[in-house]
Design a protein around this motif. Sequence first.
Motif, PDB file in Angstrom:
ATOM      1  N   HIS A   1      26.629  17.275 -16.490  1.00 25.62           N
ATOM      2  CA  HIS A   1      25.707  17.519 -17.608  1.00 25.62           C
ATOM      3  C   HIS A   1      25.602  19.008 -17.926  1.00 25.62           C
ATOM      4  O   HIS A   1      25.417  19.379 -19.087  1.00 25.62           O
ATOM      5  CB  HIS A   1      24.340  16.903 -17.333  1.00 25.62           C
ATOM      6  N   ARG A   2      25.738  19.865 -16.939  1.00 22.77           N
ATOM      7  CA  ARG A   2      25.766  21.310 -17.228  1.00 22.77           C
ATOM      8  C   ARG A   2      27.002  21.678 -18.041  1.00 22.77           C
ATOM      9  O   ARG A   2      26.925  22.471 -18.982  1.00 22.77           O
ATOM     10  CB  ARG A   2      25.735  22.117 -15.936  1.00 22.77           C
TER      11      ARG A   2
ATOM     12  N   LEU B   1      20.947  19.541 -20.833  1.00 25.51           N
ATOM     13  CA  LEU B   1      20.269  20.460 -19.912  1.00 25.51           C
ATOM     14  C   LEU B   1      19.121  19.753 -19.192  1.00 25.51           C
ATOM     15  O   LEU B   1      18.917  19.949 -17.990  1.00 25.51           O
ATOM     16  CB  LEU B   1      19.751  21.683 -20.662  1.00 25.51           C
ATOM     17  N   VAL B   2      18.381  18.916 -19.916  1.00 26.76           N
ATOM     18  CA  VAL B   2      17.278  18.164 -19.296  1.00 26.76           C
ATOM     19  C   VAL B   2      17.826  17.181 -18.263  1.00 26.76           C
ATOM     20  O   VAL B   2      17.288  17.065 -17.156  1.00 26.76           O
ATOM     21  CB  VAL B   2      16.439  17.443 -20.379  1.00 26.76           C
ATOM     22  N   LEU B   3      18.911  16.485 -18.602  1.00 26.85           N
ATOM     23  CA  LEU B   3      19.506  15.550 -17.643  1.00 26.85           C
ATOM     24  C   LEU B   3      20.087  16.286 -16.435  1.00 26.85           C
ATOM     25  O   LEU B   3      19.968  15.802 -15.305  1.00 26.85           O
ATOM     26  CB  LEU B   3      20.584  14.710 -18.322  1.00 26.85           C
TER      27      LEU B   3
ATOM     28  N   ALA C   1      20.962   5.870 -17.217  1.00 27.08           N
ATOM     29  CA  ALA C   1      20.677   5.404 -18.577  1.00 27.08           C
ATOM     30  C   ALA C   1      20.199   6.550 -19.467  1.00 27.08           C
ATOM     31  O   ALA C   1      19.643   6.308 -20.536  1.00 27.08           O
ATOM     32  CB  ALA C   1      19.631   4.291 -18.527  1.00 27.08           C
ATOM     33  N   SER C   2      20.389   7.774 -19.010  1.00 27.85           N
ATOM     34  CA  SER C   2      19.996   8.992 -19.746  1.00 27.85           C
ATOM     35  C   SER C   2      18.493   9.057 -19.986  1.00 27.85           C
ATOM     36  O   SER C   2      18.038   9.588 -20.990  1.00 27.85           O
ATOM     37  CB  SER C   2      20.751   9.099 -21.073  1.00 27.85           C
ATOM     38  N   ASN C   3      17.718   8.536 -19.049  1.00 33.14           N
ATOM     39  CA  ASN C   3      16.264   8.576 -19.149  1.00 33.14           C
ATOM     40  C   ASN C   3      15.734   9.612 -18.163  1.00 33.14           C
ATOM     41  O   ASN C   3      15.359   9.278 -17.042  1.00 33.14           O
ATOM     42  CB  ASN C   3      15.665   7.193 -18.865  1.00 33.14           C
ATOM     43  N   ALA C   4      15.701  10.866 -18.596  1.00 33.78           N
ATOM     44  CA  ALA C   4      15.230  11.947 -17.720  1.00 33.78           C
ATOM     45  C   ALA C   4      13.709  11.960 -17.629  1.00 33.78           C
ATOM     46  O   ALA C   4      13.145  12.609 -16.757  1.00 33.78           O
ATOM     47  CB  ALA C   4      15.727  13.292 -18.226  1.00 33.78           C
ATOM     48  N   GLU C   5      13.042  11.238 -18.508  1.00 34.37           N
ATOM     49  CA  GLU C   5      11.572  11.212 -18.531  1.00 34.37           C
ATOM     50  C   GLU C   5      11.030   9.964 -17.845  1.00 34.37           C
ATOM     51  O   GLU C   5      10.005   9.438 -18.244  1.00 34.37           O
ATOM     52  CB  GLU C   5      11.083  11.270 -19.990  1.00 34.37           C
TER      53      GLU C   5
END
Length: 181
Positions: free
Chosen positions: A47-48, A113-115, A161-165
């Motif tokens: 992800h970076r 960046l959040v992930l 699932a790309s759910n960083a929150e």
Amino acid sequence: MELNESAMIDPDAVGHDSVYVPVWQATPFGRLSSGLFWEAHRACLRHRRLARVWMWLHYLLGIAGVTLAAVSGFGGLTEVLGVTQAATIAILSAVASGLATFLKTDEKRREHLVLAAAWDNLRDDISVVYETRPPGPSDADPASWREVVDALQAIARALRASNAEHGAKPPPWPSAGPEPA
């Protein structure tokens, strides 16, 4: 039997000073923790890299659009290049600017960046949970290790699932005695 020696990962490869790698025991808890740790490590790096790609794409398209718009705005361009070439430059400027907007390059950069940060946090959480496990025989896993692994895997599933929150935290180890009053 240990799966690896405790080591520090090359800081240049991960983007910060150091990453602590626990000494994994060859038990189910050790193997599962190791697998989740390395998955989180690779996902953080991926992800970076993707964030950097979207950043470069954002700036490349933005600079191209602005430069082409400036060139096409030059008053004597049609006299220098001709009508067809001047129109082509104006169209390319619009296409570059439109792509930057349509692809939402800056938004995707922020998402990655959040992930990356979330995967980095999971990697750190796995290290902390593993190193703070209750003491026991060296060839046995601590009691309730399955609950801890299930919680870590739930976090990993949310991140896949790309759910960083997701808001999930790794559970603390259950205490051996009664809770203090």
